[in-house]
Structures are given as structure tokens and as C-alpha cells.
Design a protein around this motif. Structure first.
Motif, PDB file in Angstrom:
ATOM      1  N   LEU A   1      34.932  38.887  36.500  1.00  0.00           N
ATOM      2  CA  LEU A   1      34.304  39.909  35.961  1.00  0.00           C
ATOM      3  C   LEU A   1      34.955  41.086  35.645  1.00  0.00           C
ATOM      4  CD1 LEU A   1      30.900  39.105  37.351  1.00  0.00           C
ATOM      5  CD2 LEU A   1      31.454  38.973  35.407  1.00  0.00           C
ATOM      6  N   THR A   2      36.126  40.812  36.732  1.00  0.00           N
ATOM      7  CA  THR A   2      36.721  42.339  36.299  1.00  0.00           C
ATOM      8  C   THR A   2      38.346  41.812  36.052  1.00  0.00           C
ATOM      9  OG1 THR A   2      36.759  42.278  38.671  1.00  0.00           O
ATOM     10  CG2 THR A   2      35.852  44.395  37.419  1.00  0.00           C
ATOM     11  N   GLU A   3      39.221  42.723  35.469  1.00  0.00           N
ATOM     12  CA  GLU A   3      41.077  41.919  35.814  1.00  0.00           C
ATOM     13  C   GLU A   3      40.694  42.339  36.775  1.00  0.00           C
ATOM     14  OE1 GLU A   3      42.944  41.503  33.301  1.00  0.00           O
ATOM     15  OE2 GLU A   3      41.897  41.314  31.419  1.00  0.00           O
ATOM     16  N   ALA A   4      41.804  41.668  37.429  1.00  0.00           N
ATOM     17  CA  ALA A   4      42.058  41.369  38.931  1.00  0.00           C
ATOM     18  C   ALA A   4      43.036  40.164  38.889  1.00  0.00           C
ATOM     19  CB  ALA A   4      41.085  41.321  40.037  1.00  0.00           C
ATOM     20  N   TYR A   5      43.791  40.179  40.046  1.00  0.00           N
ATOM     21  CA  TYR A   5      45.186  39.470  40.810  1.00  0.00           C
ATOM     22  C   TYR A   5      44.809  37.941  40.182  1.00  0.00           C
ATOM     23  CZ  TYR A   5      48.662  37.216  42.874  1.00  0.00           C
ATOM     24  OH  TYR A   5      50.037  36.623  43.599  1.00  0.00           O
ATOM     25  N   HIS A   6      43.370  37.422  39.301  1.00  0.00           N
ATOM     26  CA  HIS A   6      43.394  35.989  39.224  1.00  0.00           C
ATOM     27  C   HIS A   6      43.330  35.869  38.183  1.00  0.00           C
ATOM     28  CE1 HIS A   6      41.733  34.470  42.821  1.00  0.00           C
ATOM     29  NE2 HIS A   6      40.921  35.231  43.187  1.00  0.00           N
TER      30      HIS A   6
END
Length: 244
Positions: A68-73
């Protein structure tokens, strides 16, 4: 896993985080069963198949993070898994798309879940807590804060962002603060894809803190199908999305 696939279409490999809770995989399956493409699922953790296993035997694929968001994964884990898979299949052509959010249709899906829970959109007598899983990446948390700020303009008593992990305030803290501030009613909107540990924790702790309503997770909402199809088309159009 496919739903009325058009012949010759580039297969979609949708990559979810993965969970030990079987409800999560069932929710992902229910979502992808609505997508009218040749769809394969992969998981980053806890579940099979891996991304490499899902890509095996394909000559070309669109890889989309079911996040749902751009992050580490999405910035680190998934590209690393993709590079490993392509090392074993050097002729594989991969179009790497963006995460599901942020997207206006996700707010529509959140409102759908709130309406199902008896909370009309923009209710001036309801303070809303928008809860995400939370991230060590401040940029991802800032997206949730911005969503809450934009949503506040729609007439709610107020809208607060909260995070189930890695950042403050926690959902429980946010609800308790709104109750102390005199909010007529507090509702919680989980910005979570599937049921599992975080969703259960959010429901339990926010109800204990005084929330009147906790909506369901996004799940297989039709708005998410539309977002997936949009991300799929964009990944094939945009040359920047071609990995390697």
C-alpha cells in the motif's frame, strides 16, 4: 489463478508481503480472482511461492507489489528478489510496476468499508483514525499523514494518522487522544490489505481505547482491482518500469 484472461496478454505476477495467518493468503486470492488477466501470486515471506518460483517458465511478466506504500519491501526486498530470479532466467523480460498506493481509489475503498460499518463518508460527528501498518521509512509514514490531512477536508470532525508499528502515534494512542479531546464518535479505518496480526491488534486495542467503530480491512474491494489494472497497464507503457 486467472479470471477470463485475454489470449496473448503479458502475465501479471502480484507480490504480497505474506503472513502466517491463512486469512491473508485467502484474501489475496479473492482479490486476484477478480482480475481479468493471467495472474500468478508470489510472497516475500512466510508463504510459497517465492517470486522466483512464480516467474519460472515465463518469458515476460509484469511484476506488481501488492503493497500500500513505497517502503523497504518495494524499494529493497522486492527488487533484490527480482534480480535473483532474473539471474536464473537471463532472458526473462520484466516490467516492474509501482505499489498500489497512494491512489484516490484506495480512499474510495476505505470509505466503502466505513460505510459498510455504518459510518457515512465525511460525517461531521465522527473523528477518523487512519491506520497503516507503519514503516521505518519516514517517507512511507508521511504518505499516510498526507492522506489523513487531505481526507480531513471532506467534513469529518477530524482525521488522524496512526501506525500499527515502527512510528507514533499508535492507533490506541490516537483514539484515546480523540476521546479526551471530546470527539462525538471515533471510527477507525485500517489501511491494511488483509486480516492478520496487525488488523486483529488494531481492532482489539482501539476498541479498548474507546473507538465506537472499526471498519474492515480493504480486502478484495473492487477499487483495488481497478488500481491493479491501472498499475499493470502503466508498467507496460512506461519504459522506466522495465527492470534490468
Amino acid at each position: 489463478m486467472a479470471g477470463g484472461t485475454a489470449p496473448g496478454g503479458v502475465p501479471l505476477v502480484a507480490v504480497a508481503h505474506g503472513s502466517r495467518d491463512p486469512r491473508a493468503a485467502a484474501t489475496v486470492a479473492a482479490l486476484l480472482d477478480q482480475v481479468p488477466l493471467d495472474v500468478r501470486v508470489a510472497y516475500l515471506d512466510h508463504c510459497a511461492p517465492t517470486l522466483g518460483q512464480a516467474l519460472h517458465g515465463l518469458e515476460e511478466a509484469v511484476v506488481l507489489p501488492l503493497l500500500l506504500t513505497e517502503a523497504y519491501h518495494s524499494r529493497v526486498d522486492l527488487p533484490a528478489a527480482l534480480n535473483e530470479a532474473r539471474a536464473h532466467q537471463p532472458r526473462l523480460r520484466v516490467h516492474y510496476g509501482t505499489t498500489l498506493g497512494p491512489h484516490p481509489l484506495l480512499r474510495a475503498a476505505l470509505e466503502r468499508r466505513l460505510t459498510e460499518a455504518g459510518v457515512p463518508p465525511g460525517d461531521p460527528d465522527t473523528a477518523l483514525v487512519l491506520v497503516s501498518a507503519g514503516s521505518s521509512d519516514a517517507r512511507a509514514n508521511a504518505v499516510i499523514t498526507r492522506m489523513a490531512r487531505e481526507w480531513r477536508r471532506d467534513g469529518w470532525w477530524t482525521v488522524r494518522a496512526a501506525y500499527a508499528s515502527a512510528a507514533d502515534p499508535s492507533p490506541e494512542q490516537a483514539v484515546a487522544e480523540l476521546v479526551r479531546a471530546g470527539a462525538p464518535r471515533v471510527a477507525v479505518a485500517p489501511y491494511l490489505l488483509a486480516p492478520g496480526y496487525f488488523a486483529d491488534k488494531v481492532r482489539r486495542e482501539t476498541l479498548r481505547a474507546g473507538a465506537a467503530v472499526v471498519a474492515d480491512v480493504l480486502g478484495p474491494a473492487p477499487e483495488l482491482v481497478d488500481v491493479l489494472l491501472e498499475r499493470y497497464a502503466a508498467a507496460q507503457r512506461d519504459p522506466v518500469s522495465l527492470v534490468g
